[in-house]
Design an enzyme around this catalytic site. Structure first.
Site, PDB file in Angstrom:
ATOM      1  N   LYS A 207     -31.114 -20.093  53.816  1.00 30.15           N
ATOM      2  CA  LYS A 207     -30.267 -20.838  52.879  1.00 30.15           C
ATOM      3  C   LYS A 207     -29.529 -21.947  53.621  1.00 30.15           C
ATOM      4  O   LYS A 207     -28.731 -21.686  54.513  1.00 30.15           O
ATOM      5  CB  LYS A 207     -29.220 -19.942  52.217  1.00 30.15           C
ATOM      6  CG  LYS A 207     -28.520 -20.691  51.070  1.00 30.15           C
ATOM      7  CD  LYS A 207     -27.229 -20.071  50.624  1.00 30.15           C
ATOM      8  CE  LYS A 207     -26.033 -20.544  51.376  1.00 30.15           C
ATOM      9  NZ  LYS A 207     -25.646 -21.950  51.157  1.00 30.15           N
ATOM     10  N   SER A 260     -18.624 -20.881  59.776  1.00 32.19           N
ATOM     11  CA  SER A 260     -17.240 -20.671  60.192  1.00 32.19           C
ATOM     12  C   SER A 260     -17.017 -19.229  60.643  1.00 32.19           C
ATOM     13  O   SER A 260     -17.702 -18.296  60.192  1.00 32.19           O
ATOM     14  CB  SER A 260     -16.311 -20.986  59.022  1.00 32.19           C
ATOM     15  OG  SER A 260     -16.597 -20.116  57.944  1.00 32.19           O
ATOM     16  N   THR A 261     -16.039 -19.045  61.520  1.00 33.13           N
ATOM     17  CA  THR A 261     -15.679 -17.706  61.994  1.00 33.13           C
ATOM     18  C   THR A 261     -15.223 -16.854  60.814  1.00 33.13           C
ATOM     19  O   THR A 261     -15.529 -15.662  60.725  1.00 33.13           O
ATOM     20  CB  THR A 261     -14.578 -17.814  63.066  1.00 33.13           C
ATOM     21  OG1 THR A 261     -15.149 -18.498  64.195  1.00 33.13           O
ATOM     22  CG2 THR A 261     -14.071 -16.464  63.516  1.00 33.13           C
ATOM     23  N   GLY A 264     -18.258 -15.718  58.971  1.00 31.56           N
ATOM     24  CA  GLY A 264     -18.968 -14.814  59.887  1.00 31.56           C
ATOM     25  C   GLY A 264     -18.340 -13.425  59.861  1.00 31.56           C
ATOM     26  O   GLY A 264     -19.045 -12.405  59.828  1.00 31.56           O
ATOM     27  N   GLU A 281     -23.345 -17.569  65.150  1.00 29.78           N
ATOM     28  CA  GLU A 281     -22.881 -18.739  65.908  1.00 29.78           C
ATOM     29  C   GLU A 281     -21.749 -19.337  65.092  1.00 29.78           C
ATOM     30  O   GLU A 281     -21.962 -19.887  64.023  1.00 29.78           O
ATOM     31  CB  GLU A 281     -24.050 -19.719  66.091  1.00 29.78           C
ATOM     32  CG  GLU A 281     -23.871 -20.605  67.296  1.00 29.78           C
ATOM     33  CD  GLU A 281     -23.329 -21.964  66.923  1.00 29.78           C
ATOM     34  OE1 GLU A 281     -22.084 -22.079  66.857  1.00 29.78           O
ATOM     35  OE2 GLU A 281     -24.129 -22.883  66.691  1.00 29.78           O
ATOM     36  N   CYS A 315     -19.673 -27.771  66.134  1.00 28.64           N
ATOM     37  CA  CYS A 315     -18.891 -26.567  66.459  1.00 28.64           C
ATOM     38  C   CYS A 315     -18.503 -26.546  67.941  1.00 28.64           C
ATOM     39  O   CYS A 315     -17.499 -25.943  68.315  1.00 28.64           O
ATOM     40  CB  CYS A 315     -19.628 -25.303  66.054  1.00 28.64           C
ATOM     41  SG  CYS A 315     -21.379 -25.368  66.382  1.00 28.64           S
ATOM     42  N   GLU A 412      -9.643 -24.822  64.490  1.00 31.39           N
ATOM     43  CA  GLU A 412     -10.800 -25.710  64.461  1.00 31.39           C
ATOM     44  C   GLU A 412     -10.587 -26.739  63.339  1.00 31.39           C
ATOM     45  O   GLU A 412     -10.397 -26.367  62.183  1.00 31.39           O
ATOM     46  CB  GLU A 412     -12.064 -24.892  64.189  1.00 31.39           C
ATOM     47  CG  GLU A 412     -13.318 -25.694  64.415  1.00 31.39           C
ATOM     48  CD  GLU A 412     -14.586 -24.885  64.207  1.00 31.39           C
ATOM     49  OE1 GLU A 412     -14.604 -24.011  63.341  1.00 31.39           O
ATOM     50  OE2 GLU A 412     -15.574 -25.173  64.917  1.00 31.39           O
TER      51      GLU A 412
HETATM   52  P1  ADP Z   1     -18.039 -24.418  56.975  1.00 28.52           P
HETATM   53  O1  ADP Z   1     -16.615 -23.972  57.014  1.00 28.52           O
HETATM   54  O2  ADP Z   1     -18.544 -25.001  58.220  1.00 28.52           O
HETATM   55  O3  ADP Z   1     -18.415 -25.111  55.700  1.00 28.52           O
HETATM   56  P2  ADP Z   1     -19.015 -21.942  56.044  1.00 28.52           P
HETATM   57  O4  ADP Z   1     -18.965 -20.765  56.945  1.00 28.52           O
HETATM   58  O5  ADP Z   1     -18.114 -21.989  54.868  1.00 28.52           O
HETATM   59  O6  ADP Z   1     -18.900 -23.155  57.006  1.00 28.52           O
HETATM   60  O7  ADP Z   1     -20.493 -22.176  55.507  1.00 28.52           O
HETATM   61  C1  ADP Z   1     -21.632 -22.002  56.312  1.00 28.52           C
HETATM   62  C2  ADP Z   1     -22.723 -21.454  55.430  1.00 28.52           C
HETATM   63  O8  ADP Z   1     -22.336 -20.170  54.959  1.00 28.52           O
HETATM   64  C3  ADP Z   1     -23.029 -22.277  54.183  1.00 28.52           C
HETATM   65  O9  ADP Z   1     -24.425 -22.286  53.991  1.00 28.52           O
HETATM   66  C4  ADP Z   1     -22.309 -21.508  53.085  1.00 28.52           C
HETATM   67  O10 ADP Z   1     -22.865 -21.694  51.810  1.00 28.52           O
HETATM   68  C5  ADP Z   1     -22.504 -20.089  53.553  1.00 28.52           C
HETATM   69  N1  ADP Z   1     -21.550 -19.101  53.041  1.00 28.52           N
HETATM   70  C6  ADP Z   1     -20.303 -19.303  52.560  1.00 28.52           C
HETATM   71  N2  ADP Z   1     -19.740 -18.138  52.216  1.00 28.52           N
HETATM   72  C7  ADP Z   1     -20.649 -17.155  52.491  1.00 28.52           C
HETATM   73  C8  ADP Z   1     -20.658 -15.718  52.385  1.00 28.52           C
HETATM   74  N3  ADP Z   1     -19.627 -15.048  51.937  1.00 28.52           N
HETATM   75  N4  ADP Z   1     -21.764 -15.063  52.797  1.00 28.52           N
HETATM   76  C9  ADP Z   1     -22.824 -15.729  53.314  1.00 28.52           C
HETATM   77  N5  ADP Z   1     -22.871 -17.064  53.425  1.00 28.52           N
HETATM   78  C10 ADP Z   1     -21.802 -17.776  53.031  1.00 28.52           C
END
Ligand code: ADP
Length: 502
Positions: A207, A260-261, A264, A281, A315, A412
């Site tokens: 995704k 994002s952490t 994650g 990561e 990152c 960050e």
């Molecule tokens: P950023 O803060 O860099 O936008 P995110 O961690 O929000 O990073 O998003 C990174 C990816 O994780 C995107 O593809 C987003 O759609 C997806 N994402 C966001 N929330 C979730 C979740 N709860 N579970 C799995 N994937 C998610």
């Protein structure tokens, strides 16, 4: 080709083109030089499941916006749990019937083909990446796309040599792998995820991020062109709900996440107690450390490259500068002079250094954290450049007088914002650099090899660059310490995260 025109001279320009802004004091200004390759975008992108583009069972679509001008680029399907199920079923079938059984030397042919097809259509992919994500065309053209192709070439080379990944042991694929990636390097992160998984014999459900799905869906066209067996790679698009369905699916033998952490941690919590393999990561707050014997001009350029090019959407961005006290004043002055020459604006223009911020939400985050820096008493510097009227842009920003307790030194920001701190001794530099929840990367600038070795041993960071920054290569593993995650991508180590050892 851009023509160089002295800004103080009157410039004759085609009718209708607005007068160029005379931005930087005594700088030369260029005429616009937009990249013109056709990105060949579709008006609507469906999901890619079982080798075909299919309408989502959800029936829902969302818009992908060009952050440089806020115009709609395409409609993207929003996959629900039933769509994700279908993608996993296709991936499982492909693993059981074709890909998982195929000899490595056969898989290699497909990976080489993907690499070459990507090279053939490099310009088109670069323009699509820039339109969808906002990064300068010179980054997507010279870094993202060639590096993505390099990852496929590199892993194609491994596919028939897997006995050497772990000498003395037998390796076997894991099965179906679920992968979720972010918006900062959409195509490159796809390559980091898909190439090693496929080389090892796994199949994939991936995704992309909701703001940058287009190059992943264009990549699906390459998968069709390369003739991969149906279901080896499936691409489902959508938001966090789709991501959660991909990460939590019972068929996934392993999940790999970059983002994002915060997210994650949500994924790790939700998968606790399962037997899924996992690699993460996550975020970073890298320190770029400049000693008084460093080659100053190169270091200034390295700092600029580390945080301002690519809008700080990296990152491993060098978002903290730790500069040795004896040279701090001189270094900051040189840095500011250089920042005044950065061109902020149309990402498609070949002369642009800093393009658009990826989304309205990200611009709001950057604006909020910068306001916190001002409120907490750090001294802010921004060049007096004008920004395009439409789109999401942010001026390169430097904070001096920053202390370790400031939010801008700890959180960050993921934008073109640099926090400058000083140090007197090597130990103080190490202490300050390591005083963060993250540990993804760091940079050291010094003339002394012994200092580089000592720093790279003591810095708690997955990557330490010396007298350079943001250098990548498919042979070199990348990944974090502490809250920056675990697992490695790239090199032999990256492959080990996609196999079972016997
Ligand atoms: P950023 O803060 O860099 O936008 P995110 O961690 O929000 O990073 O998003 C990174 C990816 O994780 C995107 O593809 C987003 O759609 C997806 N994402 C966001 N929330 C979730 C979740 N709860 N579970 C799995 N994937 C998610």
């Amino acid at each position: 080709m851009s023509t160089l025109t002295a800004q103080k001279r009157p410039v004759s320009r085609p009718q209708g083109r607005p007068a160029p802004e005379l931005i930087f004091g005594d700088l030369w200004e260029y005429d616009p030089a937009p990249e013109t390759a056709d990105p060949k975008l579709k008006a609507r992108y469906e999901l890619f499941i079982g080798g075909k583009f299919v309408a989502p069972k959800s029936g829902k679509y969302f818009d992908s916006i060009n952050p440089a001008n806020e115009q709609k680029l395409a409609q993207i399907a929003h996959a629900n749990a039933a769509d994700v199920n279908a993608a996993y079923a296709a991936a499982k079938k492909a693993f059981d019937t074709t890909w998982g059984k195929m000899p490595g030397k056969e898989r290699a042919k497909y990976l080489y083909r993907l690499a070459r097809l990507l090279q053939d259509r490099a310009r088109e992919f670069a323009v699509a990446e820039t339109l969808d994500g906002g990064k300068p065309i010179k980054e997507s053209r010279d870094f993202d796309v060639p590096m993505a192709a390099a990852h496929f070439f590199y892993h194609a080379g491994w596919a028939d040599k897997l006995d050497y990944v772990a000498p003395g042991r037998k390796v076997a694929p894991l099965g179906v792998v679920g992968q979720v990636i972010p918006w900062n390097f959409p195509l490159l992160m796809l390559a980091w995820k898909i190439a090693p998984a496929l080389a090892m014999g796994n199949t994939v459900v991936l995704k992309p991020a909701e703001t940058t799905s287009i190059t992943a869906l264009k990549f699906a066209e390459l998968i069709q062109d390369a003739g991969l067996p149906p279901g080896v790679v499936n691409i489902v698009t959508g938001f966090g709900d789709t991501g959660a369905a991909v990460m939590g699916h019972p068929t996934a033998a392993k999940v790999a996440f970059t983002g994002s952490t915060e997210v994650g941690k949500i994924i790790m919590r939700s998968l606790a107690g399962t037997d899924k393999k996992m690699t993460m990561e996550l975020g970073g707050k890298a320190a770029n450390i400049v000693f008084d014997d460093a080659p100053i001009d190169q270091a200034v350029e390295g700092i600029i490259n580390g945080i301002f090019f690519n809008q700080g959407h990296v990152c491993c961005a060098g978002s903290r500068l730790l500069v040795h006290e004896p040279i701090a004043e001189r270094f900051l002055a040189k840095l500011k002079t250089r920042i005044k020459t950065l061109r902020v604006g149309d990402p498609l223009d070949k002369n642009t250094d800093i393009g658009a911020i990826n989304s309205k939400e990200q611009l709001a985050t950057i604006t909020r954290l910068v306001a916190a820096g001002v409120k907490e008493g750090a001294k802010m510097f921004q060049p007096a450049c004008s920004l395009p009227a439409k789109g999401y842009y942010f001026r390169p920003t430097v904070f001096s007088g920053v202390s370790m307790s400031h939010r801008i030194a700890r959180e960050e920001i993921f934008g073109p914002v640099l926090s400058v701190l000083t140090f007197r001794t090597l130990d103080e530099a190490v202490e300050k650099a390591n005083n963060t929840a993250y540990g993804l990367s760091a940079g050291v600038w010094t003339d002394k090899g012994s200092r580089i070795l000592k720093m790279s041993t003591e810095l708690k960071a997955g990557v330490v660059w010396a007298n350079t920054y943001n250098k990548f290569d498919p042979t070199s593993p990348f990944g974090g310490y502490k809250e920056s995650g675990f697992g490695r991508e790239g090199g032999r180590q990256g492959l080990l995260d996609y196999c079972k050892l016997a």
